[in-house]
Design an enzyme around this catalytic site. Structure first.
Site, PDB file in Angstrom:
ATOM      1  N   THR A 143      10.042 -17.111  16.263  1.00  0.00           N
ATOM      2  CA  THR A 143       9.686 -17.066  17.691  1.00  0.00           C
ATOM      3  C   THR A 143       8.927 -18.368  17.972  1.00  0.00           C
ATOM      4  O   THR A 143       9.094 -19.345  17.250  1.00  0.00           O
ATOM      5  CB  THR A 143       8.761 -15.857  17.960  1.00  0.00           C
ATOM      6  OG1 THR A 143       7.589 -16.026  17.137  1.00  0.00           O
ATOM      7  CG2 THR A 143       9.428 -14.528  17.626  1.00  0.00           C
ATOM      8  N   GLU A 144       8.033 -18.337  18.948  1.00  0.00           N
ATOM      9  CA  GLU A 144       7.173 -19.515  19.154  1.00  0.00           C
ATOM     10  C   GLU A 144       5.952 -19.473  18.226  1.00  0.00           C
ATOM     11  O   GLU A 144       5.087 -20.345  18.283  1.00  0.00           O
ATOM     12  CB  GLU A 144       6.723 -19.575  20.624  1.00  0.00           C
ATOM     13  CG  GLU A 144       7.878 -19.827  21.570  1.00  0.00           C
ATOM     14  CD  GLU A 144       7.480 -19.813  23.044  1.00  0.00           C
ATOM     15  OE1 GLU A 144       6.274 -19.868  23.352  1.00  0.00           O
ATOM     16  OE2 GLU A 144       8.386 -19.759  23.891  1.00  0.00           O
ATOM     17  N   TYR A 170      -6.292 -15.603   9.729  1.00  0.00           N
ATOM     18  CA  TYR A 170      -5.186 -14.879  10.375  1.00  0.00           C
ATOM     19  C   TYR A 170      -4.972 -13.550   9.647  1.00  0.00           C
ATOM     20  O   TYR A 170      -4.847 -12.491  10.273  1.00  0.00           O
ATOM     21  CB  TYR A 170      -3.897 -15.709  10.376  1.00  0.00           C
ATOM     22  CG  TYR A 170      -2.737 -14.949  10.985  1.00  0.00           C
ATOM     23  CD1 TYR A 170      -2.713 -14.682  12.355  1.00  0.00           C
ATOM     24  CD2 TYR A 170      -1.686 -14.473  10.204  1.00  0.00           C
ATOM     25  CE1 TYR A 170      -1.663 -13.951  12.925  1.00  0.00           C
ATOM     26  CE2 TYR A 170      -0.641 -13.749  10.764  1.00  0.00           C
ATOM     27  CZ  TYR A 170      -0.636 -13.488  12.125  1.00  0.00           C
ATOM     28  OH  TYR A 170       0.392 -12.758  12.689  1.00  0.00           O
ATOM     29  N   THR A 224       5.631 -12.990  27.517  1.00  0.00           N
ATOM     30  CA  THR A 224       6.205 -14.248  28.019  1.00  0.00           C
ATOM     31  C   THR A 224       7.041 -14.960  26.960  1.00  0.00           C
ATOM     32  O   THR A 224       7.664 -15.984  27.253  1.00  0.00           O
ATOM     33  CB  THR A 224       5.093 -15.214  28.487  1.00  0.00           C
ATOM     34  OG1 THR A 224       4.208 -15.435  27.378  1.00  0.00           O
ATOM     35  CG2 THR A 224       4.318 -14.660  29.662  1.00  0.00           C
ATOM     36  N   ALA A 225       7.034 -14.458  25.731  1.00  0.00           N
ATOM     37  CA  ALA A 225       7.769 -15.133  24.650  1.00  0.00           C
ATOM     38  C   ALA A 225       8.026 -14.143  23.521  1.00  0.00           C
ATOM     39  O   ALA A 225       7.449 -13.045  23.488  1.00  0.00           O
ATOM     40  CB  ALA A 225       6.951 -16.324  24.121  1.00  0.00           C
ATOM     41  N   GLY A 231       1.660  -9.885  26.010  1.00  0.00           N
ATOM     42  CA  GLY A 231       2.304 -11.042  25.385  1.00  0.00           C
ATOM     43  C   GLY A 231       3.812 -11.002  25.567  1.00  0.00           C
ATOM     44  O   GLY A 231       4.579 -11.215  24.621  1.00  0.00           O
TER      45      GLY A 231
HETATM   46  P1  NDP Z   1       5.021 -15.923  20.346  1.00  0.00           P
HETATM   47  O1  NDP Z   1       4.126 -17.103  20.236  1.00  0.00           O
HETATM   48  O2  NDP Z   1       6.472 -16.159  20.553  1.00  0.00           O
HETATM   49  O3  NDP Z   1       4.483 -14.951  21.495  1.00  0.00           O
HETATM   50  C1  NDP Z   1       3.115 -14.634  21.580  1.00  0.00           C
HETATM   51  C2  NDP Z   1       2.833 -13.930  22.888  1.00  0.00           C
HETATM   52  O4  NDP Z   1       1.420 -13.594  22.921  1.00  0.00           O
HETATM   53  C3  NDP Z   1       3.109 -14.795  24.098  1.00  0.00           C
HETATM   54  O5  NDP Z   1       3.729 -14.028  25.103  1.00  0.00           O
HETATM   55  C4  NDP Z   1       1.728 -15.230  24.563  1.00  0.00           C
HETATM   56  O6  NDP Z   1       1.721 -15.350  25.981  1.00  0.00           O
HETATM   57  C5  NDP Z   1       0.866 -14.027  24.143  1.00  0.00           C
HETATM   58  N1  NDP Z   1      -0.534 -14.403  23.979  1.00  0.00           N
HETATM   59  C6  NDP Z   1      -1.070 -15.218  23.047  1.00  0.00           C
HETATM   60  N2  NDP Z   1      -2.385 -15.383  23.267  1.00  0.00           N
HETATM   61  C7  NDP Z   1      -2.684 -14.659  24.380  1.00  0.00           C
HETATM   62  C8  NDP Z   1      -3.870 -14.443  25.128  1.00  0.00           C
HETATM   63  N3  NDP Z   1      -5.034 -14.999  24.764  1.00  0.00           N
HETATM   64  N4  NDP Z   1      -3.822 -13.653  26.224  1.00  0.00           N
HETATM   65  C9  NDP Z   1      -2.655 -13.099  26.594  1.00  0.00           C
HETATM   66  N5  NDP Z   1      -1.494 -13.236  25.926  1.00  0.00           N
HETATM   67  C10 NDP Z   1      -1.513 -14.030  24.836  1.00  0.00           C
HETATM   68  O7  NDP Z   1       4.770 -15.093  18.994  1.00  0.00           O
HETATM   69  P2  NDP Z   1       5.407 -13.722  18.438  1.00  0.00           P
HETATM   70  O8  NDP Z   1       6.269 -13.084  19.427  1.00  0.00           O
HETATM   71  O9  NDP Z   1       5.955 -14.020  17.105  1.00  0.00           O
HETATM   72  O10 NDP Z   1       4.066 -12.880  18.215  1.00  0.00           O
HETATM   73  C11 NDP Z   1       3.844 -11.617  18.777  1.00  0.00           C
HETATM   74  C12 NDP Z   1       2.960 -10.810  17.847  1.00  0.00           C
HETATM   75  O11 NDP Z   1       3.643 -10.608  16.620  1.00  0.00           O
HETATM   76  C13 NDP Z   1       1.637 -11.471  17.473  1.00  0.00           C
HETATM   77  O12 NDP Z   1       0.636 -10.487  17.467  1.00  0.00           O
HETATM   78  C14 NDP Z   1       1.891 -12.000  16.064  1.00  0.00           C
HETATM   79  O13 NDP Z   1       0.693 -12.097  15.324  1.00  0.00           O
HETATM   80  C15 NDP Z   1       2.793 -10.911  15.543  1.00  0.00           C
HETATM   81  N6  NDP Z   1       3.595 -11.288  14.393  1.00  0.00           N
HETATM   82  C16 NDP Z   1       4.451 -12.330  14.455  1.00  0.00           C
HETATM   83  C17 NDP Z   1       5.220 -12.660  13.349  1.00  0.00           C
HETATM   84  C18 NDP Z   1       6.131 -13.830  13.314  1.00  0.00           C
HETATM   85  O14 NDP Z   1       6.513 -14.250  12.203  1.00  0.00           O
HETATM   86  N7  NDP Z   1       6.538 -14.386  14.439  1.00  0.00           N
HETATM   87  C19 NDP Z   1       5.142 -11.841  12.124  1.00  0.00           C
HETATM   88  C20 NDP Z   1       4.186 -10.781  12.168  1.00  0.00           C
HETATM   89  C21 NDP Z   1       3.473 -10.505  13.280  1.00  0.00           C
HETATM   90  P3  NDP Z   1       0.980 -16.520  26.807  1.00  0.00           P
HETATM   91  O15 NDP Z   1       1.005 -17.743  25.959  1.00  0.00           O
HETATM   92  O16 NDP Z   1       1.784 -16.614  28.068  1.00  0.00           O
HETATM   93  O17 NDP Z   1      -0.388 -15.984  27.044  1.00  0.00           O
HETATM   94  C1  8X3 Z   2       3.126 -13.645  10.823  1.00  0.00           C
HETATM   95  C2  8X3 Z   2       3.853 -13.660   9.538  1.00  0.00           C
HETATM   96  O1  8X3 Z   2       3.795 -14.401   7.117  1.00  0.00           O
HETATM   97  O2  8X3 Z   2       3.055 -15.996   8.785  1.00  0.00           O
HETATM   98  O3  8X3 Z   2       2.256 -12.583  10.928  1.00  0.00           O
HETATM   99  O4  8X3 Z   2       1.705 -14.141   8.233  1.00  0.00           O
HETATM  100  S1  8X3 Z   2       3.051 -14.591   8.371  1.00  0.00           S
END
Ligand code: NDP
Ligand code: 8X3
Length: 254
Positions: free
Chosen positions: A189-190, A154, A12-13, A10
């Site tokens: 993030t996204e 989730y 890409t973002a 993951g």
């Molecule tokens: P983003 O949406 O910015 O990035 C998510 C990344 O996951 C992208 O690079 C996307 O790449 C990849 N991804 C999603 N689905 C797939 C798939 N099926 N196969 C391969 N790659 C996949 O989100 P975050 O950076 O915020 O999230 C990253 C992690 O952090 C996640 O596990 C999220 O649950 C966790 N998290 C996030 C929080 C937040 O508040 N943002 C808080 C707590 C945890 P692509 O679309 O190119 O496949």
């Molecule tokens: C992402 C943070 O608070 O939306 O894991 O669950 S929250």
């Protein structure tokens, strides 16, 4: 270059992209993964140019074990010596009460956050075991430590990541492989744009009146965790914005 290799899913973002950047900035060679090929190509080129490290991008969907296995099995010899795996790919889809839940959303989250993390770990962990060292860093969430209204599925997937991190740690201990879970609170993030299916206004409201974490905040912590002395392991870290007391308790300015 320090010759070490980190594989970040993951990338890409968001958190994964920032994590690839910080490892590369310290001279690590990087394997980046994601589904968006164009973004992977751009990131690969930029990281190589900016830091002079080797970068390999692998385009696959973590939900499909055949794709995961094919990509990892086909790794060229020099890329098989992975030191750190960051299981970061994940998402939330939707936010609503269980009785109104969309089955597609539930399956997407379970398949990505739980089964995807398992598929990647299953494919990569034998490579670490073969070298009797390595580190797996799972990106959980505060949602894996507590449950908030409408977060049901989730939260369940991230509770699964919490349990799997503990289980993996026990299983891999005797093989010299460490396991860490990092559990962030709100990070801009996204993530929320994906959760609300592209509704950027609604996504913005999530962080209104408060200062969320940035992807860099988490990436720095991931890097720090991965670079402790060999006799030290960080098991579990919860990181939240200063304004977030719990999943459902956030102080906002008017
Ligand atoms: P983003 O949406 O910015 O990035 C998510 C990344 O996951 C992208 O690079 C996307 O790449 C990849 N991804 C999603 N689905 C797939 C798939 N099926 N196969 C391969 N790659 C996949 O989100 P975050 O950076 O915020 O999230 C990253 C992690 O952090 C996640 O596990 C999220 O649950 C966790 N998290 C996030 C929080 C937040 O508040 N943002 C808080 C707590 C945890 P692509 O679309 O190119 O496949
Ligand atoms: C992402 C943070 O608070 O939306 O894991 O669950 S929250």
């Amino acid at each position: 270059m320090n010759g070490k290799i980190a594989l970040i899913t993951g990338a890409t973002a968001g958190i994964g992209k920032a994590t690839a950047d910080i490892f590369a900035s310290h001279g690590w060679n990087i394997i980046i993964t994601g589904r968006r090929k164009l973004r992977l190509d751009v990131a690969e080129r930029q990281l190589k140019e900016k830091y002079g490290v080797d970068v390999l991008s692998l385009c696959f969907d973590v939900r499909h074990n055949d794709e995961v296995k094919k990509a990892i099995d086909a790794l060229p010899e020099k890329w098989r010596a992975i030191d750190v795996l960051v299981n970061n790919a994940g998402l939330a889809a939707g936010l609503g009460p269980i009785q109104e839940g969309a089955l597609d959303d539930w399956e997407r989250m379970i398949d990505t956050n739980v089964k995807g993390l398992l598929y990647v770990s299953r494919a990569v962990s034998p490579l670490l075991i073969a070298r009797k060292k390595g580190h797996i860093i799972n990106i959980g969430s505060i949602a894996g430590k507590e449950v908030y209204p409408n977060g049901n599925v989730y939260c369940a997937t991230k509770h699964a990541v919490d349990a799997l991190s503990k289980g993996m740690r026990l299983d891999l201990l005797q093989h010299g492989v460490c396991v860490t879970q990092i559990a962030p609170g709100m990070v801009e993030t996204e993530f929320s744009i994906v959760r609300f299916k592209g509704d950027e206004q609604r996504a913005k409201q999530v962080y209104q009146g408060m200062q969320p974490l940035t992807a860099d905040d988490i990436a720095e912590t991931i890097y720090w965790t991965a670079t402790r002395p060999a006799h030290v392991n960080i098991n579990d870290l919860i990181i939240v914005p200063a304004a977030q007391g719990s999943s459902s308790h956030v102080v906002r300015k008017a």
